[in-house]
Design a protein around this motif. Structure first.
Motif, PDB file in Angstrom:
ATOM      1  N   VAL A 287      -1.797  26.530 -36.888  1.00 39.65           N
ATOM      2  CA  VAL A 287      -0.538  25.582 -36.993  1.00 39.65           C
ATOM      3  C   VAL A 287      -0.583  24.313 -35.985  1.00 39.65           C
ATOM      4  N   PHE A 288      -1.387  24.411 -34.768  1.00 40.86           N
ATOM      5  CA  PHE A 288      -1.731  23.278 -34.061  1.00 40.86           C
ATOM      6  C   PHE A 288      -2.529  22.276 -34.719  1.00 40.86           C
ATOM      7  N   LEU A 289      -3.445  22.749 -35.332  1.00 38.44           N
ATOM      8  CA  LEU A 289      -4.453  21.905 -36.022  1.00 38.44           C
ATOM      9  C   LEU A 289      -3.751  20.991 -37.285  1.00 38.44           C
ATOM     10  N   SER A 290      -3.067  22.140 -37.947  1.00 42.89           N
ATOM     11  CA  SER A 290      -2.405  21.341 -39.164  1.00 42.89           C
ATOM     12  C   SER A 290      -1.480  20.360 -38.944  1.00 42.89           C
ATOM     13  N   THR A 291      -0.455  20.651 -37.766  1.00 39.25           N
ATOM     14  CA  THR A 291       0.367  19.592 -37.651  1.00 39.25           C
ATOM     15  C   THR A 291      -0.103  18.418 -36.835  1.00 39.25           C
ATOM     16  N   SER A 292      -1.259  18.874 -36.281  1.00 39.82           N
ATOM     17  CA  SER A 292      -1.962  17.324 -35.595  1.00 39.82           C
ATOM     18  C   SER A 292      -2.390  16.368 -36.753  1.00 39.82           C
ATOM     19  N   HIS A 293      -3.022  16.995 -37.756  1.00 45.11           N
ATOM     20  CA  HIS A 293      -3.526  16.091 -38.747  1.00 45.11           C
ATOM     21  C   HIS A 293      -2.128  15.583 -39.419  1.00 45.11           C
ATOM     22  N   ARG A 294      -1.119  16.202 -39.669  1.00 46.87           N
ATOM     23  CA  ARG A 294       0.118  15.862 -40.238  1.00 46.87           C
ATOM     24  C   ARG A 294       0.577  14.637 -39.673  1.00 46.87           C
ATOM     25  N   THR A 295       0.795  14.716 -38.475  1.00 44.44           N
ATOM     26  CA  THR A 295       1.498  13.648 -37.595  1.00 44.44           C
ATOM     27  C   THR A 295       0.580  12.266 -37.363  1.00 44.44           C
ATOM     28  N   VAL A 296      -0.855  12.398 -37.660  1.00 45.17           N
ATOM     29  CA  VAL A 296      -1.577  11.097 -37.723  1.00 45.17           C
ATOM     30  C   VAL A 296      -1.759  10.701 -39.044  1.00 45.17           C
ATOM     31  N   LYS A 297      -1.084  11.538 -40.203  1.00 43.79           N
ATOM     32  CA  LYS A 297      -1.268  11.177 -41.848  1.00 43.79           C
ATOM     33  C   LYS A 297      -2.588  11.409 -41.922  1.00 43.79           C
ATOM     34  N   GLN A 298      -3.336  12.439 -41.659  1.00 43.43           N
ATOM     35  CA  GLN A 298      -4.650  12.650 -42.098  1.00 43.43           C
ATOM     36  C   GLN A 298      -4.634  14.029 -42.970  1.00 43.43           C
ATOM     37  N   GLU A 299      -5.349  14.107 -44.029  1.00 44.75           N
ATOM     38  CA  GLU A 299      -5.446  15.186 -45.060  1.00 44.75           C
ATOM     39  C   GLU A 299      -6.139  16.271 -44.391  1.00 44.75           C
ATOM     40  N   LEU A 300      -5.780  17.529 -44.715  1.00 47.06           N
ATOM     41  CA  LEU A 300      -6.264  18.818 -44.080  1.00 47.06           C
ATOM     42  C   LEU A 300      -7.614  18.797 -44.636  1.00 47.06           C
ATOM     43  N   HIS A 301      -8.506  19.313 -43.942  1.00 48.61           N
ATOM     44  CA  HIS A 301     -10.100  19.652 -44.164  1.00 48.61           C
ATOM     45  C   HIS A 301     -10.167  20.858 -45.057  1.00 48.61           C
ATOM     46  N   THR A 302     -11.053  20.887 -46.020  1.00 48.19           N
ATOM     47  CA  THR A 302     -10.975  22.114 -46.891  1.00 48.19           C
ATOM     48  C   THR A 302     -11.206  23.284 -46.087  1.00 48.19           C
ATOM     49  N   ILE A 303     -11.980  23.312 -44.976  1.00 51.94           N
ATOM     50  CA  ILE A 303     -12.097  24.478 -44.152  1.00 51.94           C
ATOM     51  C   ILE A 303     -10.742  24.829 -43.410  1.00 51.94           C
ATOM     52  N   HIS A 304      -9.937  23.914 -43.037  1.00 49.10           N
ATOM     53  CA  HIS A 304      -8.717  24.274 -42.647  1.00 49.10           C
ATOM     54  C   HIS A 304      -7.778  24.999 -43.806  1.00 49.10           C
ATOM     55  N   GLN A 305      -7.924  24.427 -44.932  1.00 53.04           N
ATOM     56  CA  GLN A 305      -7.111  25.063 -46.024  1.00 53.04           C
ATOM     57  C   GLN A 305      -7.389  26.603 -46.256  1.00 53.04           C
ATOM     58  N   LEU A 306      -8.891  26.795 -46.346  1.00 59.93           N
ATOM     59  CA  LEU A 306      -9.406  28.052 -46.495  1.00 59.93           C
ATOM     60  C   LEU A 306      -8.826  28.922 -45.583  1.00 59.93           C
ATOM     61  N   MET A 307      -8.863  28.571 -44.138  1.00 61.73           N
ATOM     62  CA  MET A 307      -8.487  29.448 -43.239  1.00 61.73           C
ATOM     63  C   MET A 307      -6.891  29.754 -43.566  1.00 61.73           C
ATOM     64  N   ASN A 308      -6.279  28.804 -43.685  1.00 64.25           N
ATOM     65  CA  ASN A 308      -4.623  28.963 -43.842  1.00 64.25           C
ATOM     66  C   ASN A 308      -4.496  30.153 -45.022  1.00 64.25           C
ATOM     67  N   TRP A 309      -5.392  29.877 -45.982  1.00 64.71           N
ATOM     68  CA  TRP A 309      -4.986  30.871 -47.236  1.00 64.71           C
ATOM     69  C   TRP A 309      -5.511  32.239 -47.034  1.00 64.71           C
TER      70      TRP A 309
END
Length: 312
Positions: A287-309
């Motif tokens: 949650v911390f990593l995802s929201t950090s990327h969202r606040t600076v308008k960066q796309e989530l890395h593939t590894i982050h998406q895989l971890m979330n799923w």
């Protein structure tokens, strides 16, 4: 009519143009009224009947599946009901739905109208299938003392009050604050009298409810707060570790067994607790990593998406 008004204005016949404009305005208002009230009575009646049938159906299901009503009456009634031809109600329901579907089709009604009618007719058909059970329930209630019926009515009134509080809580969240305060006091007194041995449960329940009462005094719109999310994850893990430690150290403490409501036995999956704690910790980090990327308008890395799923 608009073309006629334009022609009258061009011909400088303002009186006729004004009269025609007033007629057009009257027709437009009638059209708006028709549009806003189109099939209103029919739809309102059908949706109301649908909600009522859903409530009745749920009550019958709860009474049959989750209550300890006198077994002799309902066992006898069940035997009679199984012998009776319950297919008649279903046949009538299907025929009635077929007639309604044809009428709706001829009127070119939207598909949603068919869904409203189908669900309502289906539920009432299921209720009519239980008419023997309803008759037995009515005879049972008539044979009871008046105090029993009064208790049922009082319970119904309390339930209605709670439902009204839930409805008003959508606009007045402070109602939950009062609910938590009252429930905390009543529950602690009830638990203090119910638990024969000395324990801190009544005090714990009271303090917990009163602590929760502060939450509904806070504004509903709260911005993202990663610190709160991570703190909640840490709290969940700490509570889990504390419970695990108490479980191991409880021995034959009947107080702890009463809370857990289980017998002392080896778990089927020994590492399940560790896995759950790991998932809670990982979810907090993600949650911390995802929201950090969202606040600076960066796309989530593939590894982050895989971890979330994976965590989901």
């Amino acid at each position: 009519m608009l073309n006629q008004i334009e022609e009258l204005l061009s011909a400088r016949d303002y009186k006729a143009a004004m009269q025609l404009s007033e007629n057009l305005r009257s027709l437009a208002l009638k059209g708006l009224h028709y549009f806003q009230t189109y099939d209103l009575l029919m739809l309102m009646a059908m949706i109301t009947l649908g909600y009522i049938s859903w409530m009745v159906f749920l009550v019958l299901h709860v009474l049959q599946a989750y209550t300890l009503l006198p077994g002799d009456i309902f066992r006898k009634e069940e035997a009679v009901r199984q012998k009776s031809n319950t297919g008649k109600a279903q046949l009538c329901g299907c025929l009635f739905m077929a007639v309604v579907s044809v009428l709706l089709f001829l009127e070119r009604s939207p598909p949603l109208y068919h869904a409203y009618f189908a669900m309502t007719i289906f539920l009432w058909t299921q209720i009519l299938n239980e008419y023997k059970f309803i008759k037995a329930l009515w005879r049972y209630l008539r044979g009871r003392e008046s105090d029993y019926v009064i208790k049922l009515l009082a319970l119904g009134v309390v339930s209605m009050i709670i439902l009204e509080l839930l409805v008003h809580s959508f606009t007045e969240r402070k109602l939950y604050t009062w609910c938590f305060l009252i429930v905390g006091a009543i529950a602690s007194i009830y638990l203090y009298k119910s638990i024969p041995w000395r324990s801190g449960i009544p005090v714990f329940v009271c303090l917990t409810c009163w602590f929760l009462s502060l939450f509904t005094l806070m504004p509903a719109e709260i911005p993202d707060n990663n610190k709160l999310v991570n703190a909640s994850g840490v709290m969940v893990i700490v509570i889990g570790l504390t419970g695990k430690w108490l479980d191991l150290k409880a021995g034959v403490n009947r107080f702890w067994f009463g809370i857990c409501n289980h017998e002392k036995r080896q778990p089927r999956f020994p590492m399940l607790f560790q896995l759950q704690a790991l998932l809670v910790g990982l979810s907090s980090v993600m949650v911390f990593l995802s929201t950090s990327h969202r606040t600076v308008k960066q796309e989530l890395h593939t590894i982050h998406q895989l971890m979330n799923w994976f965590i989901a």
